[in-house]
Write a protein that holds these residues in place. Structure first.
Motif, PDB file in Angstrom:
ATOM      1  N   GLU A   1      12.704  27.486 -24.556  1.00 54.27           N
ATOM      2  CA  GLU A   1      12.171  28.795 -24.185  1.00 54.27           C
ATOM      3  C   GLU A   1      10.919  28.662 -23.325  1.00 54.27           C
ATOM      4  O   GLU A   1      10.762  29.358 -22.308  1.00 54.27           O
ATOM      5  CB  GLU A   1      11.860  29.604 -25.443  1.00 54.27           C
ATOM      6  CG  GLU A   1      13.079  29.969 -26.277  1.00 54.27           C
ATOM      7  CD  GLU A   1      12.687  30.388 -27.674  1.00 54.27           C
ATOM      8  OE1 GLU A   1      12.335  29.501 -28.478  1.00 54.27           O
ATOM      9  OE2 GLU A   1      12.736  31.595 -27.961  1.00 54.27           O
ATOM     10  N   MET A   2      10.023  27.754 -23.723  1.00 51.09           N
ATOM     11  CA  MET A   2       8.789  27.581 -22.957  1.00 51.09           C
ATOM     12  C   MET A   2       9.077  26.946 -21.601  1.00 51.09           C
ATOM     13  O   MET A   2       8.496  27.352 -20.577  1.00 51.09           O
ATOM     14  CB  MET A   2       7.796  26.727 -23.747  1.00 51.09           C
ATOM     15  CG  MET A   2       6.462  26.527 -23.040  1.00 51.09           C
ATOM     16  SD  MET A   2       5.604  28.084 -22.624  1.00 51.09           S
ATOM     17  CE  MET A   2       5.080  28.612 -24.260  1.00 51.09           C
ATOM     18  N   ALA A   3       9.975  25.959 -21.561  1.00 50.31           N
ATOM     19  CA  ALA A   3      10.310  25.324 -20.287  1.00 50.31           C
ATOM     20  C   ALA A   3      10.913  26.337 -19.321  1.00 50.31           C
ATOM     21  O   ALA A   3      10.615  26.335 -18.117  1.00 50.31           O
ATOM     22  CB  ALA A   3      11.278  24.162 -20.515  1.00 50.31           C
ATOM     23  N   SER A   4      11.754  27.216 -19.830  1.00 51.39           N
ATOM     24  CA  SER A   4      12.367  28.239 -18.988  1.00 51.39           C
ATOM     25  C   SER A   4      11.317  29.192 -18.419  1.00 51.39           C
ATOM     26  O   SER A   4      11.363  29.556 -17.225  1.00 51.39           O
ATOM     27  CB  SER A   4      13.403  29.028 -19.801  1.00 51.39           C
ATOM     28  OG  SER A   4      13.950  30.080 -19.040  1.00 51.39           O
ATOM     29  N   LEU A   5      10.349  29.586 -19.246  1.00 59.50           N
ATOM     30  CA  LEU A   5       9.309  30.509 -18.791  1.00 59.50           C
ATOM     31  C   LEU A   5       8.429  29.860 -17.724  1.00 59.50           C
ATOM     32  O   LEU A   5       8.157  30.457 -16.669  1.00 59.50           O
ATOM     33  CB  LEU A   5       8.459  30.959 -19.978  1.00 59.50           C
ATOM     34  CG  LEU A   5       7.299  31.909 -19.663  1.00 59.50           C
ATOM     35  CD1 LEU A   5       7.798  33.161 -18.960  1.00 59.50           C
ATOM     36  CD2 LEU A   5       6.535  32.261 -20.936  1.00 59.50           C
ATOM     37  N   ILE A   6       7.980  28.642 -17.957  1.00 60.69           N
ATOM     38  CA  ILE A   6       7.109  27.971 -16.993  1.00 60.69           C
ATOM     39  C   ILE A   6       7.877  27.669 -15.709  1.00 60.69           C
ATOM     40  O   ILE A   6       7.335  27.790 -14.603  1.00 60.69           O
ATOM     41  CB  ILE A   6       6.507  26.700 -17.617  1.00 60.69           C
ATOM     42  CG1 ILE A   6       5.529  27.095 -18.723  1.00 60.69           C
ATOM     43  CG2 ILE A   6       5.809  25.848 -16.557  1.00 60.69           C
ATOM     44  CD1 ILE A   6       4.856  25.950 -19.396  1.00 60.69           C
ATOM     45  N   ARG A   7       9.154  27.306 -15.833  1.00 62.96           N
ATOM     46  CA  ARG A   7       9.972  27.072 -14.642  1.00 62.96           C
ATOM     47  C   ARG A   7      10.025  28.330 -13.772  1.00 62.96           C
ATOM     48  O   ARG A   7       9.889  28.264 -12.549  1.00 62.96           O
ATOM     49  CB  ARG A   7      11.376  26.648 -15.048  1.00 62.96           C
ATOM     50  CG  ARG A   7      12.276  26.283 -13.869  1.00 62.96           C
ATOM     51  CD  ARG A   7      13.704  26.031 -14.303  1.00 62.96           C
ATOM     52  NE  ARG A   7      13.775  25.055 -15.376  1.00 62.96           N
ATOM     53  CZ  ARG A   7      14.237  25.305 -16.600  1.00 62.96           C
ATOM     54  NH1 ARG A   7      14.682  26.523 -16.909  1.00 62.96           N
ATOM     55  NH2 ARG A   7      14.266  24.360 -17.512  1.00 62.96           N
ATOM     56  N   SER A   8      10.187  29.475 -14.404  1.00 67.78           N
ATOM     57  CA  SER A   8      10.244  30.736 -13.659  1.00 67.78           C
ATOM     58  C   SER A   8       8.912  31.036 -12.967  1.00 67.78           C
ATOM     59  O   SER A   8       8.886  31.472 -11.807  1.00 67.78           O
ATOM     60  CB  SER A   8      10.611  31.884 -14.600  1.00 67.78           C
ATOM     61  OG  SER A   8      11.896  31.698 -15.156  1.00 67.78           O
TER      62      SER A   8
END
Length: 568
Positions: free
Chosen positions: A196-203
């Motif tokens: 979840e955190m990786a997806s948010l920072i990637r965005s």
């Protein structure tokens, strides 16, 4: 002390402006600005271990580039000599500066809330956008959305949107500075919400760093180079300045010349050897550097007490979960031998994978070697051969951290097996030196040993002392003291047992020595002589302990010899 020597040391201060305006000592790293501009990269990532000056350098970049820059902050510093560069770039850009250092939480919602707060805080610095006559009403509504930061979509576009609004207002493209970008990923992996955190920072990064026409350039710092596929998807060749890169290699950490000058300034040139032994040894690119946090903390301690001993300042400010997990996974005999070689001052050759995800870092022992290298627990010696590097422990501080973690891991295992500890304690109680020797030798063969010929004899003794002290501490009915004053000195270990027949207590004194060879007679003789001359049994005798058993123990690598003398 002269007025010059009263310059304060910036312990824990990461604000460039505060250091320069409040009279703190500053080691000039401003030529980083020149090298960044001359080397030019649209997105630049510096990876360095914790406590190597990343945050201070980011603050320095902000102070230099940001519109309204105070030029006097740079008076007398190296960059001020670059007149054309300063004229063109100093104070000419809107700057977005955020730190992800404190983004953590037990769950994703908590961590996201902290991230929202950090992004909102930066948007609030630019209240002038609310009244800008260069922004449309739609732009202003978007700005107020940033101030509320209520939705995940707003979080995702926050940096890109703020940079676009700043560009429209100032007519200048924006610099984006993101300090410790990977901390939220590390914390997320520990707490189970990595995806979840990786997806948010990637965005966030895709919006701000990839498809952003308002971006002039960006600088990120972190501890690990997280793989492109994980976070930097689609970015066009971000420029990586890793610990193996020769570019900008001297700007994170203190060079030998800088440390000598610092010590001379504060009047402690004689401490150079100690500082070098404890805090030097890191090899970044072509530069050998000291950990700046450690050097500053130690010199500050010396200013308060010129007799101060060096400390493990790094260990006191960051967890050592990486080493703990590494040692727990080091089951194969080959890995244990490699660790022993490191503790012995030797190098081990490993293949380094410099693009990992936090999700992968603990998947294999091979990945963990790479993580130890990138986080500063190991450093490079000699030239790399492709991805293969010779790794060593850089200095005494890190060696001590390894030693303490090795002991902690050992004690965790031994707590579950009280039988062997009972055997050792029974041998001590019964005055059986052969039994003590047999059992302690058994333990020495179970543990990853410290045998480093590069460290002082006293440091080797401390390892064996700590090991024996920890084992004896499991005997709850015993009163075990370490380095306690008795007679005319301080005995290594003093033990008072519980009351026995006749309401008397048994006393035990242990003096431990390290022998540089397998011939341990001289070391044993030294231990027994020291106990006699310094009257180490005085405290126990004064308390009525009877008898008192004096044990001399000599250790060499994984061997020991034990001698006992009884005082009735």
């Amino acid at each position: 002390m002269s007025a010059e020597l009263k310059i304060k040391l910036p312990v824990g201060i990461e604000s460039f402006e505060e250091i320069r305006t409040e009279g703190f000592y500053y080691i000039d790293k401003t030529n980083l600005i020149r090298d960044l501009l001359e080397g030019w990269g649209k997105v630049n990532l510096f990876t360095r271990p914790r406590r190597f000056g990343k945050s201070l350098n980011m603050s320095m970049l902000k102070s230099f580039f940001e519109i309204g820059a105070k030029k006097e902050l740079f008076d007398g510093l190296a960059i001020s000599g670059e007149h054309a560069l300063c004229e063109r770039y100093m104070g000419k850009f809107p700057v977005i500066s955020v730190t992800f250092k404190g983004i953590e939480g037990a769950d994703f919602q908590t961590a996201k809330g902290m991230l929202r707060y950090e992004l909102k805080r930066e948007a609030e610095r630019y209240q002038l956008l609310a009244d800008s006559d260069r922004l449309t009403e739609t732009d202003k509504r978007n700005y107020f959305e940033l101030l509320r930061m209520e939705t995940q979509e707003t979080v995702m576009v926050s940096l890109a949107l703020l940079s676009r609004l700043l560009y429209k207002h100032f007519g200048k493209k924006t610099l984006i500075l993101i300090d410790e970008y990977d901390v939220p990923l590390a914390k997320a992996q520990q707490s189970g919400y990595y995806e979840e955190m990786a997806s948010l920072i990637r965005s966030i990064f895709e919006q701000a760093l990839k498809t952003n026409d308002s971006l002039y350039f960006a600088v990120l710092t972190g501890c690990l180079r997280v793989s492109k596929e994980s976070i930097f998807t689609g970015l066009n060749n971000p420029k990586i300045f890793s610990i193996a890169d020769v570019r900008c290699d001297e700007y994170f950490g203190f060079t030998d010349h800088e440390v000598r000058r610092l010590l001379d300034h504060y009047g402690f040139p004689e401490q150079y050897g100690t500082v070098k032994d404890w805090y030097d040894g890191y090899h970044f690119g072509n530069s050998d550097v000291y950990c700046p946090w450690d050097v500053i903390c130690y010199v500050d301690d010396l200013c308060q007490n010129p007799e101060a001993c060096p400390q493990e300042y790094w260990m006191n400010t960051s967890g050592n979960d990486i080493i703990h997990t590494f040692l727990s996974k080091a089951k194969p005999a080959t890995v244990k031998r490699q660790i022993e070689r490191l503790m012995d001052g030797e190098a081990v050759t490993m293949t380094i994978q410099d693009k990992l995800t936090y999700k992968e870092m603990y998947d294999s022992i091979e990945n963990m070697w790479s993580v130890l290298f990138m986080t500063g627990y190991l450093t490079q010696r000699g030239k790399a051969q492709g991805r293969k590097r010779q790794l060593i422990i850089p200095n005494t501080e890190i060696r001590n951290i390894f030693s303490e973690q090795i002991l902690e891991q050992f004690f965790e295992n031994e707590r579950q097996d009280g039988k062997n500890i009972d055997i050792l304690c029974s041998a001590l109680e019964s005055g059986n030196p052969e039994g003590v020797e047999t059992q302690f030798s058994y333990y020495l063969n179970q543990i990853i040993s410290i045998r480093d010929t590069a460290v002082q004899k006293k440091d080797k003794e401390n390892f064996y002392h700590g090991m024996l002290l920890g084992l004896l501490g499991f005997k709850e009915s015993w009163n075990v003291s370490s380095n306690r004053e008795s007679g005319d000195g301080f005995a290594d270990i003093i033990i008072e047992t519980e009351y026995g027949p006749g309401s008397t207590r048994l006393g035990i004194v242990i003096e431990l020595k390290y022998s540089e060879s397998e011939k341990m007679d001289a070391a044993i003789g030294e231990a027994m002589k020291q106990m006699e001359e310094k009257n180490y049994t005085a405290l126990l005798q004064a308390k009525g302990c009877k008898p008192v058993l004096k044990y001399g123990i000599a250790c060499h690598k994984k061997k020991c010899r034990v001698v006992m003398q009884e005082l009735l």
